[in-house]
Design a protein around this motif. Structure first.
Motif, mmCIF file in Angstrom:
data_model
loop_
_atom_site.group_PDB
_atom_site.id
_atom_site.type_symbol
_atom_site.label_atom_id
_atom_site.label_comp_id
_atom_site.label_asym_id
_atom_site.label_seq_id
_atom_site.Cartn_x
_atom_site.Cartn_y
_atom_site.Cartn_z
ATOM 1 N N GLU A 71 0.818 -1.207 0.000
ATOM 2 C CA GLU A 71 0.000 0.000 0.000
ATOM 3 C C GLU A 71 0.855 1.261 0.000
ATOM 4 N N HIS A 72 2.155 1.101 -0.204
ATOM 5 C CA HIS A 72 3.059 2.240 -0.208
ATOM 6 C C HIS A 72 3.002 2.964 -1.550
ATOM 7 N N LEU A 73 3.562 4.144 -1.572
ATOM 8 C CA LEU A 73 3.585 4.956 -2.769
ATOM 9 C C LEU A 73 4.494 4.322 -3.811
ATOM 10 N N THR A 74 3.983 4.131 -5.010
ATOM 11 C CA THR A 74 4.793 3.605 -6.107
ATOM 12 C C THR A 74 4.565 4.454 -7.343
ATOM 13 N N ILE A 75 5.583 4.536 -8.128
ATOM 14 C CA ILE A 75 5.472 5.202 -9.421
ATOM 15 C C ILE A 75 5.729 4.120 -10.458
ATOM 16 N N ASP A 76 4.660 3.527 -10.936
ATOM 17 C CA ASP A 76 4.811 2.385 -11.828
ATOM 18 C C ASP A 76 4.333 2.693 -13.242
ATOM 19 N N LEU A 77 4.407 3.948 -13.616
ATOM 20 C CA LEU A 77 4.019 4.348 -14.962
ATOM 21 C C LEU A 77 4.848 3.612 -16.013
ATOM 22 N N GLY A 171 2.660 -3.469 -6.647
ATOM 23 C CA GLY A 171 4.046 -3.872 -6.874
ATOM 24 C C GLY A 171 4.980 -3.092 -5.993
ATOM 25 N N THR A 172 6.250 -3.333 -6.142
ATOM 26 C CA THR A 172 7.227 -2.649 -5.309
ATOM 27 C C THR A 172 8.123 -1.728 -6.091
#
Length: 173
Positions: A71-77, A171-172
């Motif tokens: 649930e952490h912030l991810t930038i998976d663009l 994802g991580t």
């Protein structure tokens, strides 16, 4: 994978409960401190120090929990544009890097720092400051487990075809 899921569920529950306990006690301590300071004009150093200790533990419990539940912030663009196999590889590399970082900085470094602070006594609580710093290696070990779990989960999702392009699975990376 069933055993890994059961262990993860136990860690999740422990972190949830301990985080809630820390927040609850910390809230009571801060309310007490405000009342003691402004109503009775007698501030409490003990409640302030205890709130500080609890705040550190709560933050560490929360950070491990949020990582474990993805649930952490991810930038998976960019990562979401990869084909499923590359996505799995990126997930594994990310988790291996995080595992190494947590092992070196949080577990080993945190343990060294914690043991180095054993003789430093908090003036208000009269307990070792190492109790506060022990939260870093403690939650570091749990975070390392989550990194391993995430690698296994990523491989399993790939093999079962659960990960597609632009899939909203957490994802991580």
């Amino acid at each position: 994978m069933k055993i890994l899921n059961q262990i993860k569920a136990v860690f999740d529950k422990i972190l949830e409960v301990l985080g809630i306990i820390c927040l609850s006690i910390m809230t009571i301590m801060i309310v007490y401190q405000v009342v003691a300071r402004y109503v009775f004009n007698s501030p409490s150093a003990i409640s302030e120090a205890m709130a500080q200790f609890l705040f550190v533990w709560m933050i560490m419990f929360g950070s491990a929990y949020v990582y474990g539940t993805l649930e952490h912030l991810t930038i998976d663009l960019l990562k979401d544009k990869f084909p499923p196999r590359m996505n799995m590889i990126v997930e594994i590399i990310t988790n291996i890097c995080l595992f190494a970082f947590v092992l070196l900085i949080c577990v080993i470094g945190g343990w060294k720092y914690t043991t180095g602070q054993v003789k430093q006594i908090d003036a208000a609580l009269h307990i070792s400051k190492s109790i506060m710093y022990a939260s870093v290696p403690f939650t570091g070990v749990i975070t390392m487990y989550y990194a391993v779990y995430n690698c296994v989960r990523s491989v399993r999702n790939y093999k079962e075809g659960k990960r597609k392009l632009s899939d909203p699975l957490g994802g991580t990376a």
